[in-house]
Design an enzyme around this catalytic site. Structure first.
Site: not given
Ligand code: UFG
Length: 344
Positions: A126, A151, A155
Site C-alpha cells: 500500500s 495496519y 504492510k
Molecule cells: N474520507 C472522508 N469521509 C469518509 C471517509 C473518508 O472524508 O467518510 C476521506 C479521508 O479523510 C481521506 C480520503 O477520504 O482523506 C480517503 O480515505 P479512505 O479511508 O477511503 O482511504 P485512505 O486514504 O485513508 O487509505 C487507507 C490506507 C490504505 C488502505 C485504505 C483502504 O492508507 O493503505 O485505507 O483500507 F488501503
C-alpha cells in the site's frame, strides 16, 4: 494452463483480479475465509467470465489446512496474496489481531511455497508505507516512513519479510505492488466493493449516502494545506489495478523480472481531493451527496499521489479508466445492490 492461487479472492480487489486472470486463461484457486466477503461473489465472477473458480474456505493463518490445500491443487504456479485485514481504525484498537492475521498468513505462505515448489508470489502492499511523502508525486525510491497504524505497519513488515526471505533463498521471487486508493467496480456491476457494516473508506460511504442508506457523508477536515482544504488521494479504478496483477504474474512466469523482488506503485498519477470526488460523483450520476465538514480524522495523510512511471515503463501497464467512468461504475454497483436487496 497456469494455475494461480488467489488468497482473499472473494474480496474487493481479489474478485476483480480473479476475473481478469480467468479472462486471459489462468486457472484460479481462491482461498478465503469469508471474514470480510460473501460467497455470492463467486456467482458474480461466474456470470462475468463463464467460469466458477475453485474455492476453499480456509483461513491462511491455519498452516495445516493450507498445507493440505497445496497438496490438493498440486502444481500451483503463482500466488497472489490479498488476504488481510485492512481497516486502519480497527487496527489501532486491535493491533494483535492485525499482526496475527496479516503477518502469520504471509509467513505460512512463504514457508509452504518451497515445500510445494511454488516460486512466485505477488504481495498486496500500500501507498501507506510512504506516510506523508516529502516529494510528490511519490516514486518507489521515496523513504519508508514510520507507520501511523498497525495496519500500515503490517504492510511495511510484510514487505521486509518478503525481502529477507528472498535474500535467504534463491527459490523465491516476488513482485510487491503498492496500491493507491482503489475504487469503482466491474463494468457489468456484477461484482464491486461490499464493506461489512459502516464503510471506513470514502467511496462506499459516498455511494451509500447517495442511495439513502446513510444520512450524511462526513468530510474529515477542510483545513489541510491543499487547494480546497480537503485531503488529496490517487483514486484508481479497481479493474485497472486488477490488470496489473495479471501482468505481474505473467512477468514472473515468463522470467522477465530483473531482480527477485520488484516493487511497483499502482496509481493514476493524478491526485483528487475529497471535495473533488464528491463534485465529480454528483456530476456523473446527477445525484446529490449530502455532506458536512467535520474535524480531521486521526492518522490521515494530507496528500499523496503516485508517480506510476516505473510501472508504466517496466510493466507496460497504466491506469486507463477516467475518474468519471470509475465513479459511474461504483454507482452502478450500488444501484445493483439496492435492486438485489429489494428482490429479497
Ligand atoms: N474520507 C472522508 N469521509 C469518509 C471517509 C473518508 O472524508 O467518510 C476521506 C479521508 O479523510 C481521506 C480520503 O477520504 O482523506 C480517503 O480515505 P479512505 O479511508 O477511503 O482511504 P485512505 O486514504 O485513508 O487509505 C487507507 C490506507 C490504505 C488502505 C485504505 C483502504 O492508507 O493503505 O485505507 O483500507 F488501503
Amino acid at each position: 494452463m497456469a494455475k494461480v492461487l488467489v488468497t482473499g479472492g472473494t474480496g474487493f480487489i481479489g474478485s476483480h483480479t480473479v476475473v481478469e486472470l480467468q479472462n486471459v486463461g489462468f486457472e484460479v484457486i481462491i482461498v478465503d475465509n469469508l471474514s470480510n466477503s460473501n460467497i455470492d461473489v463467486l456467482n458474480g465472477i461466474e456470470k462475468i467470465t463463464g467460469i466458477r473458480p475453485a474455492f476453499e474456505n480456509i483461513d491462511c493463518v491455519d498452516y495445516v489446512s493450507m498445507d493440505r490445500m497445496f497438496d490438493k491443487y498440486n502444481d500451483i504456479d503463482a500466488i497472489i496474496h490479498f488476504a488481510a485485514f485492512k481497516a486502519v481504525g480497527e487496527s489501532v484498537e486491535k493491533p494483535l489481531l492485525y499482526y496475527r492475521n496479516n503477518l502469520i498468513s504471509l509467513v505460512n505462505l512463504l514457508q509452504l511455497m518451497p515445500i510445494h515448489k511454488v516460486k512466485n508470489i505477488v504481495f498486496s502492499s500500500s501507498c501507506t508505507v510512504y506516510g506523508q511523502p516529502d516529494i510528490l508525486p511519490v516514486t518507489e525510491e521515496a523513504p519508508i516512513k514510520i507507520a501511523l497504524s498497525p495496519y500500515g505497519n503490517t504492510k511495511q513488515i510484510g514487505e521486509e519479510i518478503i525481502r529477507d526471505t528472498i535474500h535467504s533463498n534463491p527459490c523465491y521471487q516476488s513482485i510487491i505492488l503498492r496500491y493507491f486508493n482503489p475504487i469503482g467496480a466491474h463494468a457489468s456491476a456484477e461484482i464491486g466493493e461490499l464493506p461489512n457494516g459502516v464503510p471506513n473508506n470514502l467511496l462506499p460511504f459516498v455511494t451509500q449516502t447517495a442511495i439513502g442508506l446513510r444520512k450524511q457523508l462526513q468530510v474529515f477536515g477542510n483545513d489541510y494545506n491543499t487547494p480546497d482544504g480537503s485531503c488529496i488521494r490517487d483514486y484508481i479504478h479497481v479493474v485497472d489495478l486488477a490488470k496489473a496483477h495479471v501482468i505481474a504474474v505473467q512477468r514472473m512466469l515468463n522470467e522477465k523480472t530483473t531482480s527477485r523482488v520488484e516493487t511497483f506503485n499502482l496509481g493514476t498519477g493524478v491526485g483528487l481531493s475529497v471535495l473533488e470526488i464528491i463534485e465529480n460523483f454528483e456530476k456523473v450520476t446527477g445525484v446529490k451527496v449530502p455532506y458536512r465538514i467535520v474535524d480531521r480524522r486521526e492518522g490521515d495523510i494530507e496528500k499523496v499521489w503516485a508517480d506510476p512511471t516505473y510501472a508504466n515503463d517496466v510493466l507496460g501497464w497504466s491506469a486507463n479508466e477516467t475518474v468519471e467512468e470509475t465513479l459511474r461504475s461504483a454507482w452502478a454497483w450500488e444501484l445493483n445492490l439496492a435492486q438485489r436487496a429489494q428482490a429479497e
